[in-house]
Design a protein around this motif. Structure first.
Motif, PDB file in Angstrom:
ATOM      1  N   SER A 192      -2.709   3.415  -0.198  1.00  0.00           N
ATOM      2  CA  SER A 192      -1.399   4.179   0.874  1.00  0.00           C
ATOM      3  C   SER A 192      -0.840   5.232  -0.196  1.00  0.00           C
ATOM      4  CB  SER A 192      -0.984   3.026   1.730  1.00  0.00           C
ATOM      5  OG  SER A 192       0.151   3.780   2.175  1.00  0.00           O
ATOM      6  N   LEU A 193      -0.008   5.222  -1.561  1.00  0.00           N
ATOM      7  CA  LEU A 193       0.727   6.148  -1.967  1.00  0.00           C
ATOM      8  C   LEU A 193      -0.777   6.849  -2.069  1.00  0.00           C
ATOM      9  CD1 LEU A 193       3.396   3.347  -3.885  1.00  0.00           C
ATOM     10  CD2 LEU A 193       3.631   5.214  -2.084  1.00  0.00           C
ATOM     11  N   MET A 194      -1.149   6.768  -2.580  1.00  0.00           N
ATOM     12  CA  MET A 194      -2.542   7.562  -3.255  1.00  0.00           C
ATOM     13  C   MET A 194      -2.476   9.000  -2.265  1.00  0.00           C
ATOM     14  SD  MET A 194      -5.027   6.104  -5.667  1.00  0.00           S
ATOM     15  CE  MET A 194      -5.762   6.892  -6.063  1.00  0.00           C
ATOM     16  N   GLU A 195      -2.521   7.877  -0.748  1.00  0.00           N
ATOM     17  CA  GLU A 195      -3.048   8.633   0.346  1.00  0.00           C
ATOM     18  C   GLU A 195      -2.056   9.730   1.226  1.00  0.00           C
ATOM     19  OE1 GLU A 195      -3.922   6.370   2.941  1.00  0.00           O
ATOM     20  OE2 GLU A 195      -6.166   5.867   2.375  1.00  0.00           O
ATOM     21  N   LYS A 196      -0.578   9.461  -0.014  1.00  0.00           N
ATOM     22  CA  LYS A 196       0.944  10.274   0.877  1.00  0.00           C
ATOM     23  C   LYS A 196       0.342  10.876  -0.527  1.00  0.00           C
ATOM     24  CE  LYS A 196       2.734   6.509   3.173  1.00  0.00           C
ATOM     25  NZ  LYS A 196       3.978   5.787   3.180  1.00  0.00           N
ATOM     26  N   LYS A 197      -0.219  11.310  -1.210  1.00  0.00           N
ATOM     27  CA  LYS A 197       0.094  11.935  -2.428  1.00  0.00           C
ATOM     28  C   LYS A 197       1.572  11.723  -3.477  1.00  0.00           C
ATOM     29  CE  LYS A 197      -3.664  14.545  -0.871  1.00  0.00           C
ATOM     30  NZ  LYS A 197      -4.940  14.303  -1.276  1.00  0.00           N
ATOM     31  N   LEU A 198       2.036  10.389  -3.590  1.00  0.00           N
ATOM     32  CA  LEU A 198       3.068   9.974  -4.376  1.00  0.00           C
ATOM     33  C   LEU A 198       2.105   9.915  -5.578  1.00  0.00           C
ATOM     34  CD1 LEU A 198       4.905   8.668  -1.974  1.00  0.00           C
ATOM     35  CD2 LEU A 198       4.979  10.505  -2.412  1.00  0.00           C
ATOM     36  N   LEU A 199       1.253   8.892  -5.864  1.00  0.00           N
ATOM     37  CA  LEU A 199       0.962   8.388  -7.243  1.00  0.00           C
ATOM     38  C   LEU A 199      -0.920   9.072  -7.558  1.00  0.00           C
ATOM     39  CD1 LEU A 199       1.173   4.430  -7.282  1.00  0.00           C
ATOM     40  CD2 LEU A 199       2.803   6.153  -8.053  1.00  0.00           C
ATOM     41  N   GLU A 200      -1.550   8.847  -8.265  1.00  0.00           N
ATOM     42  CA  GLU A 200      -2.303   9.446  -8.845  1.00  0.00           C
ATOM     43  C   GLU A 200      -3.447   8.622  -9.667  1.00  0.00           C
ATOM     44  OE1 GLU A 200      -2.506  13.085 -10.275  1.00  0.00           O
ATOM     45  OE2 GLU A 200      -1.781  12.694 -12.107  1.00  0.00           O
ATOM     46  N   VAL A 201      -4.258   8.491  -9.932  1.00  0.00           N
ATOM     47  CA  VAL A 201      -5.295   7.777 -10.755  1.00  0.00           C
ATOM     48  C   VAL A 201      -4.690   7.712 -12.219  1.00  0.00           C
ATOM     49  CG1 VAL A 201      -7.491   6.596 -11.334  1.00  0.00           C
ATOM     50  CG2 VAL A 201      -7.251   6.486  -8.964  1.00  0.00           C
ATOM     51  N   ALA A 202      -4.734   6.765 -12.891  1.00  0.00           N
ATOM     52  CA  ALA A 202      -4.128   7.882 -14.752  1.00  0.00           C
ATOM     53  C   ALA A 202      -5.437   7.210 -15.606  1.00  0.00           C
ATOM     54  CB  ALA A 202      -2.648   6.886 -15.052  1.00  0.00           C
ATOM     55  N   SER A 203      -5.895   5.792 -14.489  1.00  0.00           N
ATOM     56  CA  SER A 203      -7.701   5.792 -15.444  1.00  0.00           C
ATOM     57  C   SER A 203      -8.267   4.541 -15.059  1.00  0.00           C
ATOM     58  CB  SER A 203      -6.793   4.783 -17.090  1.00  0.00           C
ATOM     59  OG  SER A 203      -6.967   3.825 -16.168  1.00  0.00           O
TER      60      SER A 203
END
Length: 215
Positions: A192-203
């Motif tokens: 959900s936070l990725m969809e909101k552009k707040l988090l992204e994958v680091a690895s």
């Protein structure tokens, strides 16, 4: 010219150009102290990667309507932080009584005015820069942890505060342990936070292992 030297030169020139107070402008033109520059070079810049929201020789007023200058003010948003570089000779061994009293008063005024105060000894910068970097990361984390974006549920907001505090990628298992939730539930929140552009994958590719703040 090193990357730090380039960033530092542009940063100090910008502060001089934008400063409206003739008192502070003259102080900045004279240059920062050796201890302050070494703090930026060996501690702040390697730990944070930039000099944003950092104001050298920041001017504040005291109770007597006089002026005092902070080595560095850190002000992201509405919060206020002060970093003072403590030189051993002038602040400890040979300090005069009047100077000692003035330093204590300065710190008291800052705390009463809701500044977050961080004193760092020059000897620590010289001898233990790694420890000083951890102090700086924790100091900056206090500012980032106080504000979570609006429109998040409690669990999403806590994830954002947690990631802000650490300033490093985090794994779902770590978040699950911290929040006392299942890993599957945490992964739903992370999506959900990725969809909101707040988090992204680091690895990780097929199965994401760690996540970080979107920069």
């Amino acid at each position: 010219m090193s990357r730090f030297d380039e960033v530092y030169h542009n940063w100090i020139e910008q502060h001089i150009a934008e400063e409206k107070s003739p008192r502070r402008r003259e102080i900045l033109k004279k240059g920062l102290s050796h201890g302050s520059i070494e703090f930026l070079r060996l501690v702040w810049f390697p730990a944070i990667g930039n000099l944003e929201h950092l104001y050298p020789e920041y001017e504040v007023r005291d109770f007597n309507n006089g002026f005092r200058y902070l080595d560095f003010a850190y002000m992201p948003g509405s919060l206020k932080g002060c970093i003072e570089i403590q030189d051993f000779r002038s602040h400890a061994r040979d300090i005069e009584v009047s100077r000692f009293k003035d330093l204590c008063m300065k710190q008291s005024l800052l705390v009463l005015d809701d500044w977050i105060f961080l004193p760092i000894a020059y000897l620590s910068i010289r001898d233990d820069p790694g420890v000083c970097k951890q102090l700086v990361l924790s100091f900056v984390g206090k500012f980032l942890a106080r504000a979570a974006p609006t429109g998040l549920n409690w669990a999403e907001a806590e994830i954002m505060r947690y990631v802000h505090r650490l300033l490093r990628p985090v794994a779902p298992t770590e978040l699950a342990s911290h929040m006392l939730l299942t890993e599957n539930r945490v992964r739903v929140l992370l999506r959900s936070l990725m969809e909101k552009k707040l988090l992204e994958v680091a690895s990780g590719s097929q199965r994401y292992r760690t996540y970080r703040l979107v920069t």
